[in-house]
Design an enzyme around this catalytic site. Structure first.
Site, short mmCIF file in Angstrom:
data_model
loop_
_atom_site.label_atom_id
_atom_site.label_comp_id
_atom_site.label_asym_id
_atom_site.label_seq_id
_atom_site.Cartn_x
_atom_site.Cartn_y
_atom_site.Cartn_z
N CYS A 41 -1.88 7.34 8.74
CA CYS A 41 -0.84 6.62 9.47
C CYS A 41 -1.43 5.45 10.23
CB CYS A 41 -0.24 7.53 10.54
SG CYS A 41 1.12 8.48 9.95
N GLU B 51 0.84 -1.19 0.00
CA GLU B 51 0.00 0.00 0.00
C GLU B 51 0.87 1.23 0.00
OE1 GLU B 51 -4.24 -1.00 1.90
OE2 GLU B 51 -2.58 -1.16 3.28
N1 SAH Z 1 7.53 1.03 11.31
C1 SAH Z 1 7.85 2.40 11.19
C2 SAH Z 1 7.17 3.08 10.01
C3 SAH Z 1 5.73 2.76 9.79
S1 SAH Z 1 4.59 3.24 11.05
C4 SAH Z 1 7.57 3.13 12.48
O1 SAH Z 1 6.94 2.55 13.37
O2 SAH Z 1 8.03 4.27 12.59
C5 SAH Z 1 4.57 5.01 10.79
C6 SAH Z 1 4.02 5.81 11.95
O3 SAH Z 1 2.62 5.59 12.12
C7 SAH Z 1 4.66 5.48 13.30
O4 SAH Z 1 5.08 6.69 13.91
C8 SAH Z 1 3.52 4.86 14.09
O5 SAH Z 1 3.69 5.07 15.47
C9 SAH Z 1 2.33 5.57 13.50
N2 SAH Z 1 1.05 4.91 13.68
C10 SAH Z 1 0.77 3.60 13.67
N3 SAH Z 1 -0.55 3.38 13.87
C11 SAH Z 1 -1.12 4.60 14.01
C12 SAH Z 1 -2.45 5.06 14.20
N4 SAH Z 1 -3.47 4.20 14.28
N5 SAH Z 1 -2.68 6.38 14.28
C13 SAH Z 1 -1.66 7.27 14.17
N6 SAH Z 1 -0.39 6.88 13.95
C14 SAH Z 1 -0.12 5.58 13.88
#
Ligand code: SAH
Ligand code: SF4
Length: 342
Positions: free
Chosen positions: A332, A94
């Site tokens: 995100c 995605e």
């Molecule tokens: N694995 C990496 C990159 C992908 S996640 C990481 O964790 O940084 C990218 C971002 O999305 C991360 O900062 C994570 O904390 C955030 N994230 C994950 N689920 C989320 C949600 N439901 N709402 C807002 N941010 C979220």
């Protein structure tokens, strides 16, 4: 004959070396790179400045197949576009293209799923299916350029997966994306979002000292482990120590997803402030994006503002990320390759 090599997996230098073994002149690699990455022409028989016999040879050595677009959705509110792609290896990818007033930012995936199992994250709940190859990472950008006719200005590696768990392929993809005779993304235009694993982080920074780094913090050490199992094997303190000792690197951004009743109280804000104060950094607050399948919720605006007020007492800049693409599950932590998982 050995299977064809996916052309998007290869740097210009690697293409040149393969062609050399077939007695094809080395400038042909430059020409191929230009067709793919500056002219968006993806079928080798259309590479009109290369001789017909060499075009046939190239078509026999390399695979030019781009991922198939399984689904493309556009959020009617903010024009965010989400692509669900399937690669020739069967991986689900995605990628999300976000629209600002004068430019686009693309959020790209580095793995099919994620093995780190953060409880609040949909990708973490979906599990890990496999690493993406360099070309599977690069072709996400090619797909958006081909479809929308616009090259995104910025790339954020914040889609599915943990980039540092696939660091060699991520490094290779950045080598291809940043090549001056190709897409030419400078290091100021690329941000890698990671939970922060020291060894591969050093490897990445060694190769690209100026690349943007965002670290998902989400809680001070004692609390972080409850949300992010990776804290137990790779404590965030190691990252804080690394950045306090190495001021030569660009300052990182700490991402902090705010979750109601979990990490969004004024007390949590004070703890966060004390924890990051020794580091020159930026703090990016992300109000949680809800998903009906997960139990977590975002804080209220009042709680959010109180949280920001406390962080503003520190020396580091604080920003809030209002997520885009909520209506198409493109925000995100809402990526899960779901439609391919059935
Ligand atoms: N694995 C990496 C990159 C992908 S996640 C990481 O964790 O940084 C990218 C971002 O999305 C991360 O900062 C994570 O904390 C955030 N994230 C994950 N689920 C989320 C949600 N439901 N709402 C807002 N941010 C979220
Ligand atoms: Fe993986 Fe990042 Fe989601 Fe954690 S937040 S499960 S590391 S994608």
């Amino acid at each position: 004959m050995s299977p064809k090599k996916l052309i998007y997996d290869l740097t210009q230098e690697q293409i040149r070396d393969i062609l050399k073994a077939h007695d094809v002149p080395k400038f042909t690699a430059k020409q191929i790179f230009s067709w793919l990455y500056t002219k968006s022409v993806f079928s080798p028989m259309d590479f009109s400045n290369i001789s017909k016999s060499n075009r046939e040879l190239i078509a026999n050595i390399f695979d030019f197949t781009l991922p198939e677009i399984v689904k493309k959705e556009t959020d009617p509110n903010d024009k965010t576009v989400k692509y669900l792609l399937r690669t020739s290896l069967g991986r689900a990818i995605e990628t999300v293209v976000m629209d600002s007033l004068d430019h686009k930012t693309q959020c790209i995936s580095t793995q099919d799923g994620c093995a780190l199992g953060c409880d609040f994250c949909l990708t973490g709940n979906y599990g890990f299916k496999g690493d993406l190859s360099p070309g599977e990472i690069v072709s996400q950008v090619l797909i958006s350029i081909k479809n929308d006719n616009i090259k995104p200005k910025n790339l954020v590696f914040m889609g599915m997966g943990e980039p540092l768990m696939n660091v060699d392929n991520v490094i290779r993809s950045v080598e291809i994306l940043s090549h001056e005779e190709g897409l030419d993304y400078g290091m100021r235009r690329i941000i890698i979002s990671t939970v922060g694993i020291l060894k591969p982080l050093k490897k990445l920074l060694n190769r690209f000292p100026k690349i943007g780094i965002a670290i998902s913090l989400n809680g001070v050490p004692g609390e972080r482990g409850k949300l992010m199992p990776v804290e137990k094997t790779h404590p965030i303190v190691a990252i804080i120590n690394f950045y306090t000792a190495h001021r030569e690197y660009r300052r990182p951004t700490f991402e902090y997803v705010l979750i109601k009743g979990v990490n969004s109280s004024t007390e949590d804000a004070e703890k966060l402030l004390n924890f990051v104060e020794p580091v020159r950094c930026k703090i990016n607050l992300i109000p949680y994006n809800e998903n009906p399948n997960l139990k977590y919720r975002p804080p209220s605006e009042v709680e959010l503002n109180a949280f920001i007020r406390i962080l503003n007492k520190g020396r580091n800049a604080v920003t809030v990320r209002r997520s885009k693409g909520k209506d198409i599950s493109g925000a995100c932590g809402q990526l899960s390759g779901e439609s391919l998982a059935e």
